[in-house]
Write a protein that holds these residues in place. Structure first.
Motif, PDB file in Angstrom:
ATOM      1  N   PHE A  48      -9.571  -1.206  -1.665  1.00  0.00           N
ATOM      2  CA  PHE A  48      -9.849   0.144  -1.353  1.00  0.00           C
ATOM      3  C   PHE A  48     -11.202   0.544  -0.742  1.00  0.00           C
ATOM      4  CE2 PHE A  48      -5.623   1.621  -2.503  1.00  0.00           C
ATOM      5  CZ  PHE A  48      -4.719   0.467  -2.227  1.00  0.00           C
ATOM      6  N   LYS A  98      -4.596  15.453  -6.152  1.00  0.00           N
ATOM      7  CA  LYS A  98      -4.709  16.779  -5.396  1.00  0.00           C
ATOM      8  C   LYS A  98      -5.020  17.910  -5.957  1.00  0.00           C
ATOM      9  CE  LYS A  98      -1.617  15.715  -1.474  1.00  0.00           C
ATOM     10  NZ  LYS A  98      -0.201  14.996  -2.141  1.00  0.00           N
ATOM     11  N   LYS A 153      -4.327   0.833  -9.979  1.00  0.00           N
ATOM     12  CA  LYS A 153      -2.643   0.478 -10.060  1.00  0.00           C
ATOM     13  C   LYS A 153      -1.907   0.937 -11.038  1.00  0.00           C
ATOM     14  CE  LYS A 153      -3.591  -2.221  -5.982  1.00  0.00           C
ATOM     15  NZ  LYS A 153      -3.300  -4.022  -5.923  1.00  0.00           N
ATOM     16  N   LYS A 170       3.813   1.793  -1.271  1.00  0.00           N
ATOM     17  CA  LYS A 170       4.392   1.739  -3.149  1.00  0.00           C
ATOM     18  C   LYS A 170       2.857   2.463  -4.068  1.00  0.00           C
ATOM     19  CE  LYS A 170       5.343  -1.701  -5.585  1.00  0.00           C
ATOM     20  NZ  LYS A 170       5.353  -3.051  -6.753  1.00  0.00           N
ATOM     21  N   ILE A 171       1.802   1.879  -3.531  1.00  0.00           N
ATOM     22  CA  ILE A 171       0.314   3.096  -4.420  1.00  0.00           C
ATOM     23  C   ILE A 171       0.727   4.327  -4.226  1.00  0.00           C
ATOM     24  CG2 ILE A 171      -1.612   2.799  -4.513  1.00  0.00           C
ATOM     25  CD1 ILE A 171      -1.518  -0.708  -4.267  1.00  0.00           C
ATOM     26  N   ILE A 172       0.442   4.505  -2.457  1.00  0.00           N
ATOM     27  CA  ILE A 172       0.144   5.561  -2.817  1.00  0.00           C
ATOM     28  C   ILE A 172       1.608   6.127  -1.861  1.00  0.00           C
ATOM     29  CG2 ILE A 172      -1.559   6.893  -0.922  1.00  0.00           C
ATOM     30  CD1 ILE A 172      -3.177   4.631  -0.523  1.00  0.00           C
ATOM     31  N   LYS A 173       2.123   7.091  -3.002  1.00  0.00           N
ATOM     32  CA  LYS A 173       3.495   7.335  -2.910  1.00  0.00           C
ATOM     33  C   LYS A 173       2.932   8.876  -1.892  1.00  0.00           C
ATOM     34  CE  LYS A 173       2.974   7.702  -7.780  1.00  0.00           C
ATOM     35  NZ  LYS A 173       3.284   7.351  -8.701  1.00  0.00           N
ATOM     36  N   ARG A 174       2.193   9.814  -1.767  1.00  0.00           N
ATOM     37  CA  ARG A 174       1.747  10.657  -1.207  1.00  0.00           C
ATOM     38  C   ARG A 174       1.313  10.145   0.566  1.00  0.00           C
ATOM     39  NH1 ARG A 174      -3.316  11.299  -3.019  1.00  0.00           N
ATOM     40  NH2 ARG A 174      -3.915  10.486  -4.491  1.00  0.00           N
ATOM     41  N   ASN A 232      -1.398   4.495 -11.452  1.00  0.00           N
ATOM     42  CA  ASN A 232      -0.621   5.660 -10.358  1.00  0.00           C
ATOM     43  C   ASN A 232       0.945   5.001 -10.780  1.00  0.00           C
ATOM     44  OD1 ASN A 232      -0.752   6.407  -7.859  1.00  0.00           O
ATOM     45  ND2 ASN A 232      -0.075   4.281  -7.350  1.00  0.00           N
ATOM     46  N   PHE A 234      -8.560   6.929  -5.411  1.00  0.00           N
ATOM     47  CA  PHE A 234      -6.621   7.508  -5.953  1.00  0.00           C
ATOM     48  C   PHE A 234      -7.395   9.495  -5.988  1.00  0.00           C
ATOM     49  CE2 PHE A 234      -6.345   3.104  -6.344  1.00  0.00           C
ATOM     50  CZ  PHE A 234      -5.250   2.828  -6.298  1.00  0.00           C
ATOM     51  N   LEU A 275       0.774  -1.284  -0.067  1.00  0.00           N
ATOM     52  CA  LEU A 275       0.140  -0.055   0.038  1.00  0.00           C
ATOM     53  C   LEU A 275       1.041   1.021  -0.176  1.00  0.00           C
ATOM     54  CD1 LEU A 275      -2.679  -1.396   1.934  1.00  0.00           C
ATOM     55  CD2 LEU A 275      -2.649  -0.681  -0.022  1.00  0.00           C
TER      56      LEU A 275
END
Lengths: 382, 392
Positions: free
Chosen positions: B214, B351, B249, A378-382, B252, B348, A376
């Motif tokens: 998710f 921003k 994914k 890794k996926i959500i870099k933010r 992303n 996802f 996770l």
């Protein structure tokens, strides 16, 4: 592999509990108020169940009133006690269960003055602040023993002693729903007047709970009917629930053993997580000062709910915050009161153990958590 | 005296030699909506639909018939012998019933003589019946300009007496305009869009995108609940649930963050089209409304639209959010739509999503992905749920 680590939300009923519930629905179905044998027989069984709970709790039989669960016990304690008091001031804490907080909301609308004591970053109440708020016009002090989200133990005994020194002693209610069976105590030793417990947190059935009412403490019913339970809680007894709760309580006679099992599972789990995963934060105390069955951990950079669903795919069941507030997409009021940062609150997961969990399950969970957190992040870099 | 429900259709009446096709569809749908109440007589007589409601719960039948697209209004009606004695009695009973329900002080009678052999003319009928009512009731006056209640008396094969015209939704019978695949999220808009197109006679199937794990399993439950509400209008719905997470994914990992939403939208359209073609649907439906969110700017819509060849119907395109919410409340999807579970769009959420995407740039980002393969995999692993009205 199914690993149920959500035992603070609810527990799986023990087999003996299930069996007695079945018998109460198939054989012992009489109404305990009936004059004939079928009623008397069930009345006797309820008496027996009451004895079992009293024994596990270390109180007299007459001090136990059966309710529909923790929420009702808390409501009955708070509202029922206030009906007997003239004072309009109540002291509680910022980290109470939602079922209690909404009672206060209602009371505030009715003109009560409710003081919410702050907690420190471990979730423990500020005793000094508590003392400063004491006055002779306080009707009720109510707080939880063990916090359901982070497991922090409140200094109930200390509070009990402080209150005992007062001339006009307020009623002291403790929500022990998360501590009963997990921590050794007796209401007497804690100096408590009213104490709530719930059946389904101790491997008993849902829809049953009890309120301990210390001898000579008067509370009024919050609803009316056929005057069961010495008039305090009307309504035909929930016989399957009561018998199930009684059965669940018998397991707690040798509580030390259960507690040590829980503690070793939790220790192993926390050690595993700390060794395997970086950027985590244990919320609340790690060991001393925390209940042996709850570990609340923030995985920074991961959203709690996403991790929850990921773990579920591997058969691991956990909670974010508390199960009750995770339905609303609001942030945990407990973690907020502990002054945790955004990321810490978002990434918080509650793991709660039972004496039925095994070391293998713990190791499996740690391994899977490690895997998912890594993915996770890794996926959500933010 | 027999109680029946008269249902009127609107636009169908304007159809030329195709009319019987539309009427038969309409009767079929009325019968379908009433099926689980028992065998009820539903007949088409002289441009009206008559439903027998003598032994049934009137409110329930009205609700069910109202939900059949093509019907513009319904009236609970007394069907009686056409002689003056019976007509008087029926008129009086009916008006007394209405007076019990509400405080009515003024009325008028509007009679129509379809059967010209009937001995009284329409004006005579009005006068006679009005007079009879006046002499048999108290505190009631005639007001021909602004009556609180109009009592209609229709002389046909029998005499028909009614006073309420309850509006229905209009439109055309389901299935008279092909079939469409709606992109059904858990939000407020898409169920309304589906409903509006169904109202114009389109059969509906749905595709729902989630990003499990998710998103929560409860998000899917919510969509199923919404589809169940739509079923009351649209008949049974096939719901295709597609997990978009593997695609998200990939995006992303390989595409710019701010293009996440628009690229996902394109995939949703393409997958919907693929399923639509398999299911022999003729169009797609979305709940898009111009300017509502970042991906629904004109540039965003252009880029999304470009992803597919089938016509895409966007019945909400020019509606304000409040108007959409009003319809959602009217058709009873609103309360379910606002249950708080994230759909896949928000997970996802970039921003700063791109609000004026340029097609060439999006296409070039998309070329980093194995589009066809991803779509095929998504369609292969989808779950299909048959949604039908729950039997009570």
């Amino acid at each position: 592999m199914e690993v149920y680590l959500d035992n603070s939300a609810t527990t799986k009923p023990n087999e003996a509990v299930v069996q007695i519930i079945i018998r109460s629905l198939t054989k012992y179905y009489g109404n305990p108020s009936s004059l004939h044998h079928k009623g008397v027989e069930v009345e006797r069984m309820i008496k027996d169940a009451r004895k079992k709970i009293s024994k596990a709790l270390g109180v007299y039989d007459q001090e136990i009133i059966f309710t529909s669960g923790g929420t009702e016990s808390n409501n009955m304690a708070i509202q029922g006690a206030l009906k007997h008091r003239r004072g309009k001031k109540i002291i509680t804490t910022k980290v109470e269960h939602p079922s209690v907080l909404s009672v206060y909301e209602d009371l505030e609308n009715k003109g009560y003055h409710v003081v919410y004591i702050d907690v420190d970053s471990f979730g423990r109440i500020n005793v000094e602040q508590f003392k400063q708020n004491l006055s002779e016009d306080i009707a009720l002090v109510s707080m939880m023993h063990v916090n359901n989200e982070v497991g922090t133990i409140q200094p109930i005994e200390e509070i009990g002693k402080i209150l005992n020194k007062m001339q006009q002693k307020p009623i002291f209610h403790v929500d022990a729903i998360q501590s009963f069976g997990k921590i050794k105590f007796t209401p007497k030793k804690l100096g408590v007047d009213l104490l709530s417990i719930s059946g389904h947190k101790i491997h008993g059935p849902k829809g049953i709970g009890a309120l301990y009412i210390r001898k000579n403490i008067k509370i009024s019913p919050i609803f009316y009917g056929g005057n069961q339970e010495t008039g305090i809680r009307s309504g035909t007894e929930n016989v399957p629930g009561i018998l199930g709760l009684g059965e669940a309580a018998t397991v707690l006679y040798d509580m030390d053993e259960k507690i040590s099992v829980l503690q070793s599972l939790k220790d192993r789990f926390i050690k595993g997580i700390k060794n395997e995963i970086k950027e985590i934060k244990i919320n609340g105390y790690e060991k001393e000062g925390s209940a042996p069955h709850i570990a609340n951990i923030s995985f920074l950079g991961v959203r709690g709910e996403v991790l929850l669903h990921s773990l579920e795919q591997d058969g691991i069941y956990v909670s974010t915050g508390s199960a009750c507030s995770s339905k609303k997409s609001s942030k945990s009021h407990v973690l907020k009161a502990m002054n945790l940062g955004e990321a810490e609150i978002e990434g918080a997961i509650r793991f709660s153990f039972s004496y039925h969990n095994t070391i293998e399950e713990i190791d499996y969970a740690v391994e899977k958590i490690k895997k998912h957190v890594k993915e996770l992040r890794k996926i959500i870099k933010r | 005296m027999k109680k029946i429900l008269i249902a009127r259709y609107g636009e169908i009446g304007l159809k030329g030699h195709n009319k019987s096709y539309f009427v038969n569809k309409l009767l079929g749908h009325i019968r379908g909506n009433l099926k689980d109440l028992g065998k009820m007589s539903v007949q088409h007589v002289g441009g009206l639909v008559f439903v027998d409601i003598d032994n049934y719960d009137e409110e329930d039948v009205i609700e069910r018939v109202k939900k059949v697209f093509g019907i513009v209004s319904v009236s609970p009606t007394y069907k009686i012998q056409k002689d003056m004695e019976n007509i008087y009695e029926g008129a009086l009973v009916h008006i007394q019933e209405r007076m019990e329900e509400e405080d009515i002080k003024t009325f008028k009678v509007e009679a129509r003589r379809g059967d010209k052999s009937f001995p009284f003319t329409s004006p005579e009928l009005c006068r006679e019946i009005g007079g009879f009512i006046l002499s048999h009731t108290q505190n009631l006056k005639v007001d021909v300009h602004n009556p609180e209640m109009t009592l209609y008396v229709d002389i046909r094969d029998k005499a028909y007496i009614y006073s309420k015209k309850i509006p229905a939704y209009g439109g055309l019978p389901l299935g008279t305009n092909g079939k469409a695949m709606v992109l059904l999220s858990g939000g407020i808009d898409s169920p309304v869009a589906a409903w509006m197109m169904a109202k114009r006679g389109m059969d509906i199937e749905a595709v729902h995108y989630h990003s499990y794990p998710f998103t929560s399993e409860r998000a899917k439950e919510k969509v199923i609940d919404l589809a169940k509400i739509l079923c009351q209008y649209c008949g049974n719905i096939k719901l295709h649930c597609v997990n978009l997470l593997p695609i998200q994914k990939e995006i992303n990992e390989k595409c710019p963050e701010e293009e996440m939403t628009i690229l996902s939208r394109r995939f949703m359209m393409k997958i919907a089209q693929k399923i639509a073609l398999q299911r022999e649907a003729n169009a797609l439906i979305t709940g898009e409304s111009i300017g509502q969110v970042a991906s629904q700017t004109i540039q965003g819509l252009t880029v999304t639209n470009h992803a597919v060849d089938l016509p895409v119907f966007r019945p909400l395109i020019a509606l304000d959010k409040v108007d959409i919410m009003d319809i959602a409340k009217k058709i009873d999807t609103f309360e379910t739509s606002i249950r708080p579970h994230e759909d896949c769009c928000t997970v996802f959420l970039p921003k700063r999503p791109v609000t004026k995407p340029r097609l060439e740039r999006i296409l070039s980002s998309e070329s980093n992905l194995e589009v066809e393969k991803l779509i095929d995999e998504a369609v292969e692993s989808m779950e299909v749920i048959e949604i039908s009205i729950e039997e009570e």
